[in-house]
Design a protein around this motif. Structure first.
Motif, PDB file in Angstrom:
ATOM      1  N   LYS A   1      43.944  41.565  38.162  1.00  8.68           N
ATOM      2  CA  LYS A   1      44.706  40.837  39.177  1.00  8.68           C
ATOM      3  C   LYS A   1      44.565  41.531  40.515  1.00  8.68           C
ATOM      4  N   ASP A   2      44.349  40.730  41.544  1.00  9.35           N
ATOM      5  CA  ASP A   2      44.316  41.216  42.917  1.00  9.35           C
ATOM      6  C   ASP A   2      45.270  40.326  43.708  1.00  9.35           C
ATOM      7  N   GLY A   3      46.529  40.719  43.754  1.00 12.76           N
ATOM      8  CA  GLY A   3      47.539  39.870  44.374  1.00 12.76           C
ATOM      9  C   GLY A   3      47.762  38.635  43.518  1.00 12.76           C
ATOM     10  N   SER A   4      47.556  37.464  44.105  1.00  8.58           N
ATOM     11  CA  SER A   4      47.726  36.214  43.362  1.00  8.58           C
ATOM     12  C   SER A   4      46.403  35.678  42.819  1.00  8.58           C
ATOM     13  N   THR A   5      45.365  36.484  42.883  1.00  6.72           N
ATOM     14  CA  THR A   5      44.038  36.089  42.412  1.00  6.72           C
ATOM     15  C   THR A   5      43.676  36.890  41.170  1.00  6.72           C
ATOM     16  N   LEU A   6      43.028  36.228  40.229  1.00 11.31           N
ATOM     17  CA  LEU A   6      42.504  36.898  39.047  1.00 11.31           C
ATOM     18  C   LEU A   6      40.999  37.010  39.218  1.00 11.31           C
ATOM     19  N   ILE A   7      40.474  38.227  39.200  1.00  7.13           N
ATOM     20  CA  ILE A   7      39.035  38.474  39.324  1.00  7.13           C
ATOM     21  C   ILE A   7      38.481  38.646  37.913  1.00  7.13           C
ATOM     22  N   VAL A   8      37.529  37.798  37.534  1.00  4.31           N
ATOM     23  CA  VAL A   8      37.002  37.780  36.172  1.00  4.31           C
ATOM     24  C   VAL A   8      35.504  38.049  36.201  1.00  4.31           C
ATOM     25  N   LYS A   9      35.071  39.001  35.394  1.00 11.17           N
ATOM     26  CA  LYS A   9      33.647  39.278  35.202  1.00 11.17           C
ATOM     27  C   LYS A   9      33.249  38.580  33.905  1.00 11.17           C
ATOM     28  N   PHE A  10      32.402  37.558  34.011  1.00  8.47           N
ATOM     29  CA  PHE A  10      32.055  36.746  32.850  1.00  8.47           C
ATOM     30  C   PHE A  10      30.614  36.277  32.961  1.00  8.47           C
ATOM     31  N   MET A  11      29.826  36.577  31.954  1.00  6.97           N
ATOM     32  CA  MET A  11      28.426  36.161  31.866  1.00  6.97           C
ATOM     33  C   MET A  11      27.624  36.568  33.110  1.00  6.97           C
ATOM     34  N   GLY A  12      27.862  37.784  33.596  1.00  6.28           N
ATOM     35  CA  GLY A  12      27.100  38.305  34.724  1.00  6.28           C
ATOM     36  C   GLY A  12      27.515  37.753  36.075  1.00  6.28           C
ATOM     37  N   GLU A  13      28.592  37.009  36.122  1.00  5.83           N
ATOM     38  CA  GLU A  13      29.065  36.430  37.374  1.00  5.83           C
ATOM     39  C   GLU A  13      30.504  36.879  37.623  1.00  5.83           C
TER      40      GLU A  13
END
Length: 122
Positions: free
Chosen positions: A104-116
């Motif tokens: 989580k970065d504030g109200s955003t979820l940063i997701v690392k998925f399938m190289g993206e």
């Protein structure tokens, strides 16, 4: 008056704590992909590599209170189930057909998925 102020403080505290939780449904906002050494960012309304318009349902992740969840991708039939844990602000999800890490970065979820790298919002 004191009781009213105490009630107000309690309400704002509960609202603040609710906003900190990863639990709930997160929907696509943008993704950054690297192709042949170049980075390209896709947002809602853009066309993907197949020429289809990207919507908020391009990637949807739901985190349940019981430590389970589902990941749904546009153009893929069905959804993928996983279990998740959160440790030191890192969410680790693992299932039979899906695995990813998120933060989580504030109200955003940063997701690392399938190289993206995806950014999701509640």
């Amino acid at each position: 008056m004191k009781k009213f102020l105490l009630l107000l403080i309690c309400c704002f505290t509960l609202i603040g704590l609710t906003g900190c939780s990863v639990q709930g449904t997160w929907k696509f906002e943008e993704k950054t992909a690297e192709v042949l050494g170049f980075q390209k960012t896709y947002k809602i309304g853009d066309k993907d590599a197949l020429g289809k318009e990207i919507t908020e349902d391009y990637l949807v992740i739901e985190f349940n209170k019981d430590g389970t969840g589902t990941l749904t991708q546009a153009y893929v039939d069905g959804s993928f189930s996983f279990t998740w844990t959160e440790e030191d602000k890192v969410i680790t999800a693992k299932g039979d057909l899906v695995a990813f890490e998120a933060e989580k970065d504030g109200s955003t979820l940063i997701v690392k998925f399938m190289g993206e790298t995806y950014k999701l919002k509640k």
